[in-house]
Write a protein that holds these residues in place. Structure first.
Motif, PDB file in Angstrom:
ATOM      1  N   VAL A   1      34.406  32.695  51.647  1.00 12.79           N
ATOM      2  CA  VAL A   1      33.759  32.645  53.177  1.00 12.79           C
ATOM      3  C   VAL A   1      34.656  32.839  54.040  1.00 12.79           C
TER       4      VAL A   1
ATOM      5  N   TRP B   1      35.755  21.861  46.256  1.00 19.80           N
ATOM      6  CA  TRP B   1      36.777  21.774  47.066  1.00 19.80           C
ATOM      7  C   TRP B   1      36.815  20.399  47.898  1.00 19.80           C
TER       8      TRP B   1
ATOM      9  N   ASP C   1      26.262  20.235  46.221  1.00 21.96           N
ATOM     10  CA  ASP C   1      26.772  21.053  45.316  1.00 21.96           C
ATOM     11  C   ASP C   1      28.425  20.880  44.968  1.00 21.96           C
TER      12      ASP C   1
ATOM     13  N   GLN D   1      30.940  23.033  43.092  1.00 30.13           N
ATOM     14  CA  GLN D   1      32.294  23.448  43.297  1.00 30.13           C
ATOM     15  C   GLN D   1      32.781  21.933  43.687  1.00 30.13           C
TER      16      GLN D   1
ATOM     17  N   ASP E   1      29.826  27.843  61.524  1.00 31.27           N
ATOM     18  CA  ASP E   1      30.711  27.334  60.603  1.00 31.27           C
ATOM     19  C   ASP E   1      31.817  28.294  60.209  1.00 31.27           C
ATOM     20  N   GLU E   2      32.960  27.793  59.736  1.00 32.22           N
ATOM     21  CA  GLU E   2      33.969  28.830  59.064  1.00 32.22           C
ATOM     22  C   GLU E   2      34.009  30.123  59.722  1.00 32.22           C
TER      23      GLU E   2
ATOM     24  N   TRP F   1      30.313  18.223  58.754  1.00 35.18           N
ATOM     25  CA  TRP F   1      30.513  18.641  57.563  1.00 35.18           C
ATOM     26  C   TRP F   1      31.699  18.320  56.821  1.00 35.18           C
TER      27      TRP F   1
ATOM     28  N   TRP G   1      26.546  23.871  62.732  1.00 38.24           N
ATOM     29  CA  TRP G   1      27.750  22.898  62.161  1.00 38.24           C
ATOM     30  C   TRP G   1      28.573  22.427  63.344  1.00 38.24           C
TER      31      TRP G   1
ATOM     32  N   GLU H   1      25.850  28.699  45.517  1.00 35.92           N
ATOM     33  CA  GLU H   1      26.663  29.746  45.018  1.00 35.92           C
ATOM     34  C   GLU H   1      26.600  29.772  43.279  1.00 35.92           C
TER      35      GLU H   1
ATOM     36  N   HIS I   1      29.813  34.354  58.360  1.00 36.04           N
ATOM     37  CA  HIS I   1      28.617  34.535  57.411  1.00 36.04           C
ATOM     38  C   HIS I   1      27.617  35.429  57.763  1.00 36.04           C
TER      39      HIS I   1
ATOM     40  N   TYR J   1      27.607  16.477  50.259  1.00 38.61           N
ATOM     41  CA  TYR J   1      27.304  17.925  49.465  1.00 38.61           C
ATOM     42  C   TYR J   1      26.832  17.859  48.181  1.00 38.61           C
TER      43      TYR J   1
ATOM     44  N   TRP K   1      24.290  23.942  48.697  1.00 40.30           N
ATOM     45  CA  TRP K   1      24.735  25.266  48.630  1.00 40.30           C
ATOM     46  C   TRP K   1      24.584  25.862  46.980  1.00 40.30           C
TER      47      TRP K   1
HETATM   48  C1  TNX Z   1      31.015  25.323  52.957  1.00 43.63           C
HETATM   49  S1  TNX Z   1      30.659  23.485  54.896  1.00 43.63           S
HETATM   50  C2  TNX Z   1      30.278  26.103  53.613  1.00 43.63           C
HETATM   51  C3  TNX Z   1      29.374  27.200  52.902  1.00 43.63           C
HETATM   52  C4  TNX Z   1      29.525  27.201  51.449  1.00 43.63           C
HETATM   53  C5  TNX Z   1      30.184  25.341  51.026  1.00 43.63           C
HETATM   54  C6  TNX Z   1      30.310  25.386  49.485  1.00 43.63           C
HETATM   55  C7  TNX Z   1      29.856  24.926  55.721  1.00 43.63           C
HETATM   56  C8  TNX Z   1      29.080  24.337  56.719  1.00 43.63           C
HETATM   57  N1  TNX Z   1      30.042  25.926  55.042  1.00 43.63           N
HETATM   58  O1  TNX Z   1      29.468  28.354  53.408  1.00 43.63           O
HETATM   59  O2  TNX Z   1      28.417  27.405  50.828  1.00 43.63           O
HETATM   60  O3  TNX Z   1      31.141  25.132  51.511  1.00 43.63           O
HETATM   61  O4  TNX Z   1      30.405  24.096  49.087  1.00 43.63           O
END
Ligand code: TNX
Length: 528
Positions: A299, A427, A414, A425, A336-337, A384, A367, A463, A273, A412, A461
């Motif tokens: 992401v 997901w 969002d 979103q 994260d991610e 999360w 995270w 977006e 990120h 969440y 979040w």
């Molecule tokens: C996951 S969960 C993300 C964010 C995104 C979000 C959208 C996490 C720590 N990272 O980068 O904005 O999903 O729902």
């Protein structure tokens, strides 16, 4: 209605009132006026204990206010003066209590650091606490017992300002009750963040987590790396102008949050990120080439160069400036991610960043993915995911790591409410109010003891969110649901009773101009 109630046996009657989301006063009141007294089921988060005394307090034009804390006194006076139009003179530190008195003495020790005792009689209101934050939380409860229009920013003359009499003793289940705002995907101004703080404080939120950097934008001025904000902050999702906080702006947010008893947790997301940072300085990239700015919503594609010594100099300077601006105990390092970083590079990176944060006198939040590394005793992991077991996190918890709960499929803000929600979103699935409220943070993760849970956070979040009205629509009514899980004892948990007390918030949001989502799962009062 009453006839119907009389015919029922008591257990059936109790079941009926619970189903109707009422407190038991309806049952007792049908037979005995003396026992009829009860608090209405309107306070969110529901207090630990309430006992009504049968009296009713009416706030009149001659009422006075005294407070041992001028900040909290001024806050209450501001809200009451605006809606009632009364003068409500405030005396700070007075020895004779006013009609409404906020006192830093006399609270039972059970209320602890953040709790309070609220006592309402026919002629007076007393809020007692051990700290200003306790008084502030008591003020929120008192306001919720007054008619909804008390939240109107302009004077309303047609209302009798009555509150049910009795005593409330209240304190939080968890020390940590957070809300996160992503100001990176879309930038929100200082005024917009302050507005959100105003709203959050009504529900006893005590941590404001700001997601200050991501692929699409870097939102905080760092003097030693000026391009981060100047260039990395120059756009956002969709290609708009973006923006960033000067250090003075950030200090203004921190101070405003503090005046609402909220601690800011700043997040610089790493090692993933990070496209906005990588785009701002070619030297931070493994190949020495800066990527273009990014305005999409993917992401997992960016990573700091974990093998580059400059990466750690950069983080040391960024964390140093941020730590100096942040009075709170935490710096959030994201984590994260990080799908563009190998696992071994990731682990060694997190180890080094933990040390950098410690060198600047702060504790790490991250995270939950950071549990792959060896966590320092003060490091806090934020869960999360959408599942409810995580072996690395369970292992960390077993050695003392504290966890903040933000499961995406419940917490969440969002996530869309349902398939028709225009923003957000999906997901992690759809999250309507019952889903947001229907879980127990203390007993959710397999193999993790409830004593490892330090609290909850509701991340938002951005977006898909551009305006404050968008923020309102996603946060309300779910944010209060999550804060009730964070504040109220598990023993109070009841979906139907909650849906009714949450409904009582609707007219308050209406009075404040909050653009809330009218979920069909909530029992909104007729006409709201
Ligand atoms: C996951 S969960 C993300 C964010 C995104 C979000 C959208 C996490 C720590 N990272 O980068 O904005 O999903 O729902």
């Amino acid at each position: 209605m009453k006839v119907l109630m009389f015919r029922r046996t008591r257990p059936a009657l109790l079941a009926a009132v619970v189903a109707l989301g009422m407190t038991v006063f309806g049952a007792a009141g049908a037979t005995s006026p003396a026992a009829a007294a009860s608090f209405p089921n309107v306070v969110v988060p529901v207090p630990v204990s309430e006992s009504a005394n049968g009296s009713t307090f009416t706030l009149g034009s001659a009422a006075t206010l005294t407070a041992d804390d001028g900040g909290v006194g001024g806050y209450l006076a501001g809200i009451l003066r605006a809606s009632t139009g009364y003068a409500l003179p405030l005396a700070v530190g007075a020895t004779t209590p006013g009609t409404i008195a906020l006192s830093l003495s006399g609270a039972p020790s059970t209320v602890g650091a953040e709790g309070y005792q609220l006592t309402i009689t026919g002629s007076s209101v007393r809020i007692q606490a051990n700290s200003a934050s306790g008084l502030f939380h008591g003020v929120q409860t008192f306001l919720q017992l007054l008619p909804a229009k008390v939240m109107s920013p302009t004077a309303v003359t047609s209302v009798a300002w009555k509150a049910t009499g009795g005593t409330i003793v209240d304190y939080p289940r968890y020390e940590h009750r957070g809300a996160m705002l992503d100001v990176a995907r879309h930038f929100f101004t200082v005024a917009q963040v302050k507005h959100y703080i105003d709203e959050l404080s009504l529900y006893k939120v005590n941590y404001l987590h700001l997601h200050l950097s991501d692929d699409q934008g870097w939102r905080i001025a760092i003097n030693s790396w000026p391009n981060l904000a100047a260039y990395g902050g120059s756009t956002e999702v969709g290609g708009g102008a973006g923006g960033y906080y000067t250090q003075a702006d950030y200090a203004a947010i921190v101070n405003y949050a503090a005046s609402h008893y909220m601690t800011v947790v700043p997040e610089i997301d790493t090692p993933g990120h990070t496209n906005a940072a990588l785009a701002s300085y070619a030297s931070l990239n493994c190949n020495g080439v800066a990527p273009p700015l990014y305005t999409g919503t993917d992401v997992g594609f960016s990573s700091l160069c974990t093998s580059l010594p400059l990466t750690y100099t950069f983080l040391d300077q960024v964390v140093g400036e941020l730590a100096a601006l942040t009075p709170g105990p935490y710096i959030h390092i994201g984590g994260d991610e990080a799908s563009s970083t190998t696992q071994s590079d990731y682990v060694s990176f997190i180890d080094q960043v933990q040390q950098i944060v410690a060198d600047h006198g702060k504790a790490v939040m991250g995270w939950h993915n950071i549990a792959a590394a060896t966590l320092a005793p003060s490091t806090v992991a934020q869960f999360w995911d959408t599942n409810n077991s995580n072996s690395a996190l369970a292992a960390a918890a077993a050695t003392g790591t504290k966890i903040i709960m933000s499961p995406a499929n419940h917490a969440y803000l969002d996530m869309k409410y349902n398939s028709k929600t225009p923003l957000g979103q999906n997901w992690a699935g759809y999250v309507d109010v019952n889903k947001a409220y229907g879980w127990d943070p203390g007993n959710y993760l397999t193999g993790i003891s409830s004593s490892a849970i330090a609290g909850v956070e509701a991340p938002l979040w951005s977006e898909t969110l551009v305006t404050s009205a968008n923020i309102d629509y996603m946060a309300f009514p779910r944010l209060p649901a999550l804060m009730e899980l964070g504040w109220s004892p598990e023993s109070t948990h009841s979906q139907s009773a909650f849906d009714a007390r949450l409904g009582a918030q609707g007219p308050r949001w209406h009075a404040m101009g909050v653009n809330y989502y009218k979920s069909t799962q909530v029992k909104w009062p007729t006409g709201s």
